[in-house]
Each structure stands twice: as C-alpha cells, then as structure tokens.
Design a protein around this motif. Structure first.
Motif, mmCIF file in Angstrom:
data_model
loop_
_atom_site.group_PDB
_atom_site.id
_atom_site.type_symbol
_atom_site.label_atom_id
_atom_site.label_comp_id
_atom_site.label_asym_id
_atom_site.label_seq_id
_atom_site.Cartn_x
_atom_site.Cartn_y
_atom_site.Cartn_z
ATOM 1 N N PRO A 185 0.800 -1.215 0.000
ATOM 2 C CA PRO A 185 0.000 0.000 0.000
ATOM 3 C C PRO A 185 0.843 1.280 0.000
ATOM 4 C CG PRO A 185 0.008 -0.977 2.184
ATOM 5 C CD PRO A 185 0.729 -1.932 1.272
ATOM 6 N N ASP A 186 2.145 1.161 0.271
ATOM 7 C CA ASP A 186 3.013 2.342 0.260
ATOM 8 C C ASP A 186 3.574 2.622 -1.132
ATOM 9 O OD1 ASP A 186 2.593 2.831 2.948
ATOM 10 O OD2 ASP A 186 4.479 1.914 3.586
ATOM 11 N N CYS A 187 4.257 1.650 -1.723
ATOM 12 C CA CYS A 187 4.897 1.887 -3.027
ATOM 13 C C CYS A 187 4.065 1.383 -4.203
ATOM 14 C CB CYS A 187 6.299 1.287 -3.063
ATOM 15 S SG CYS A 187 6.380 -0.510 -2.967
ATOM 16 N N GLY A 188 3.032 0.582 -3.935
ATOM 17 C CA GLY A 188 2.123 0.125 -4.988
ATOM 18 C C GLY A 188 2.562 -1.092 -5.770
ATOM 19 N N ILE A 189 3.686 -1.678 -5.441
ATOM 20 C CA ILE A 189 4.213 -2.804 -6.211
ATOM 21 C C ILE A 189 3.410 -4.076 -5.951
ATOM 22 C CG2 ILE A 189 6.232 -4.321 -6.544
ATOM 23 C CD1 ILE A 189 6.517 -1.487 -7.751
ATOM 24 N N HIS A 190 3.035 -4.763 -7.045
ATOM 25 C CA HIS A 190 2.348 -6.060 -6.959
ATOM 26 C C HIS A 190 3.397 -7.130 -6.696
ATOM 27 C CE1 HIS A 190 1.062 -9.883 -8.833
ATOM 28 N NE2 HIS A 190 0.001 -9.633 -8.111
ATOM 29 N N LEU A 191 3.235 -7.843 -5.588
ATOM 30 C CA LEU A 191 4.207 -8.853 -5.167
ATOM 31 C C LEU A 191 3.868 -10.251 -5.656
ATOM 32 C CD1 LEU A 191 4.197 -7.380 -1.636
ATOM 33 C CD2 LEU A 191 6.265 -7.528 -3.030
ATOM 34 N N TYR A 192 2.635 -10.669 -5.412
ATOM 35 C CA TYR A 192 2.201 -12.013 -5.786
ATOM 36 C C TYR A 192 0.685 -12.072 -5.712
ATOM 37 C CZ TYR A 192 1.950 -12.654 -0.701
ATOM 38 O OH TYR A 192 1.660 -12.511 0.635
ATOM 39 N N GLY A 193 0.153 -13.124 -6.311
ATOM 40 C CA GLY A 193 -1.268 -13.409 -6.206
ATOM 41 C C GLY A 193 -1.448 -14.732 -5.498
ATOM 42 N N GLU A 194 -2.589 -14.885 -4.826
ATOM 43 C CA GLU A 194 -2.910 -16.143 -4.144
ATOM 44 C C GLU A 194 -4.222 -16.668 -4.691
ATOM 45 O OE1 GLU A 194 -1.408 -15.757 0.331
ATOM 46 O OE2 GLU A 194 -2.828 -14.177 -0.246
ATOM 47 N N ILE A 239 3.982 -15.607 -8.238
ATOM 48 C CA ILE A 239 4.982 -14.638 -7.809
ATOM 49 C C ILE A 239 5.365 -13.735 -8.968
ATOM 50 C CG2 ILE A 239 7.356 -14.385 -6.964
ATOM 51 C CD1 ILE A 239 6.888 -17.109 -5.507
ATOM 52 N N ASN A 240 5.377 -12.435 -8.711
ATOM 53 C CA ASN A 240 5.825 -11.464 -9.703
ATOM 54 C C ASN A 240 7.353 -11.501 -9.720
ATOM 55 O OD1 ASN A 240 6.413 -9.325 -11.343
ATOM 56 N ND2 ASN A 240 5.381 -7.785 -10.095
ATOM 57 N N MET A 241 7.914 -12.142 -10.725
ATOM 58 C CA MET A 241 9.361 -12.326 -10.789
ATOM 59 C C MET A 241 10.120 -11.015 -10.963
ATOM 60 S SD MET A 241 10.054 -15.459 -10.162
ATOM 61 C CE MET A 241 11.767 -15.570 -10.693
ATOM 62 N N ARG A 242 9.431 -9.952 -11.305
ATOM 63 C CA ARG A 242 10.088 -8.644 -11.393
ATOM 64 C C ARG A 242 10.454 -8.110 -10.008
ATOM 65 N NH1 ARG A 242 10.203 -6.767 -16.516
ATOM 66 N NH2 ARG A 242 8.591 -7.472 -17.968
ATOM 67 N N CYS A 243 9.934 -8.714 -8.946
ATOM 68 C CA CYS A 243 10.251 -8.308 -7.572
ATOM 69 C C CYS A 243 11.387 -9.113 -6.972
ATOM 70 C CB CYS A 243 9.014 -8.474 -6.682
ATOM 71 S SG CYS A 243 7.654 -7.399 -7.113
ATOM 72 N N VAL A 244 11.893 -10.102 -7.700
ATOM 73 C CA VAL A 244 12.888 -11.031 -7.166
ATOM 74 C C VAL A 244 14.295 -10.485 -7.379
ATOM 75 C CG1 VAL A 244 13.772 -13.394 -7.308
ATOM 76 C CG2 VAL A 244 11.325 -12.945 -7.580
ATOM 77 N N ASP A 245 15.097 -10.540 -6.326
ATOM 78 C CA ASP A 245 16.490 -10.083 -6.394
ATOM 79 C C ASP A 245 17.337 -11.031 -7.221
ATOM 80 O OD1 ASP A 245 15.768 -8.065 -4.602
ATOM 81 O OD2 ASP A 245 16.434 -9.215 -2.850
ATOM 82 N N ASP A 246 18.312 -10.482 -7.912
ATOM 83 C CA ASP A 246 19.374 -11.254 -8.580
ATOM 84 C C ASP A 246 18.856 -12.309 -9.545
ATOM 85 O OD1 ASP A 246 21.268 -9.778 -7.074
ATOM 86 O OD2 ASP A 246 20.986 -11.146 -5.386
#
Length: 115
Positions: A71-80, A92-99
C-alpha cells in the motif's frame, strides 16, 4: 534454489524455493497494465519475511485471486489462489525477485483477456 523478493520500498519481503523454468505473461485487464511476469508455486513455498498485514489485497472479476501489493509503493508482489486440483497456489511477480536475469527465462504468453 532459494530466492528473495520485495516491494520497492521494502515494507514487504518474502523468500521462496523452486526451479524457475519459465514465467507467464498474461494480457488480462490487470496483468496487461502492471506488466508482471508470473511464476507459479504452491503457496507453502512462499515464506513471508514481513507481517502479512504489511500488504493489501485487491480482487476483481470472479474474486478468486487475491492480488497482494504494497500500500506504500504500490508494487504487486504475488497473487494467491487455488489450482484446478484444489491446491493453494502463489503467482509470484518475478520482477520483484532479487538477482534474477529475467532475459534468460523463457516467457509463455497467456491470453487471459479471452479466458
């Protein structure tokens, strides 16, 4: 392999395990706008590092997928949701995954607009 992921501001973070063979790009009204690349895994493979209450939930259409976002930065993390076999799943939104080199992962396109 174990991965770590987070939203942009870091309020939400999680880890998960698995072998990412391909990701899914969907053209439904939600995915087309947010541009996520999704990888599906049993929900039990996703381990939250921050309180679940740090994220918000959005549902639409049939209200069967809980889209989790910061709710702060608006980034979609994953769906359930639930698989056709009844198993709790996470997309899982792979654009949020490090490395992760997203350019090296094959992308399967899904026509969610017509589904």
């Amino acid at each position: 392999m174990q991965y770590q992921a987070s939203c942009h501001c870091g309020r939400n973070a999680f880890t998960f395990e698995g072998e990412v063979g391909e990701v899914l790009a969907c053209n439904c009204s939600m995915c087309r706008r947010r541009g996520s690349l999704l990888w599906f895994t049993p929900r039990g493979n996703l381990k939250l590092l921050t309180p679940e209450g740090n994220s918000s939930t959005y549902t639409f259409n049939k209200h069967v997928i809980r889209h989790r976002f910061c709710p702060d930065c608006g980034i979609h993390l994953y769906g359930e949701g639930t698989s056709p076999q009844g198993q709790a799943m996470a997309a899982i939104n792979m654009r949020c995954v490090d490395d992760v080199d997203l350019g090296a992962i094959p992308v399967r396109h899904y026509d969610g607009r017509s589904a």
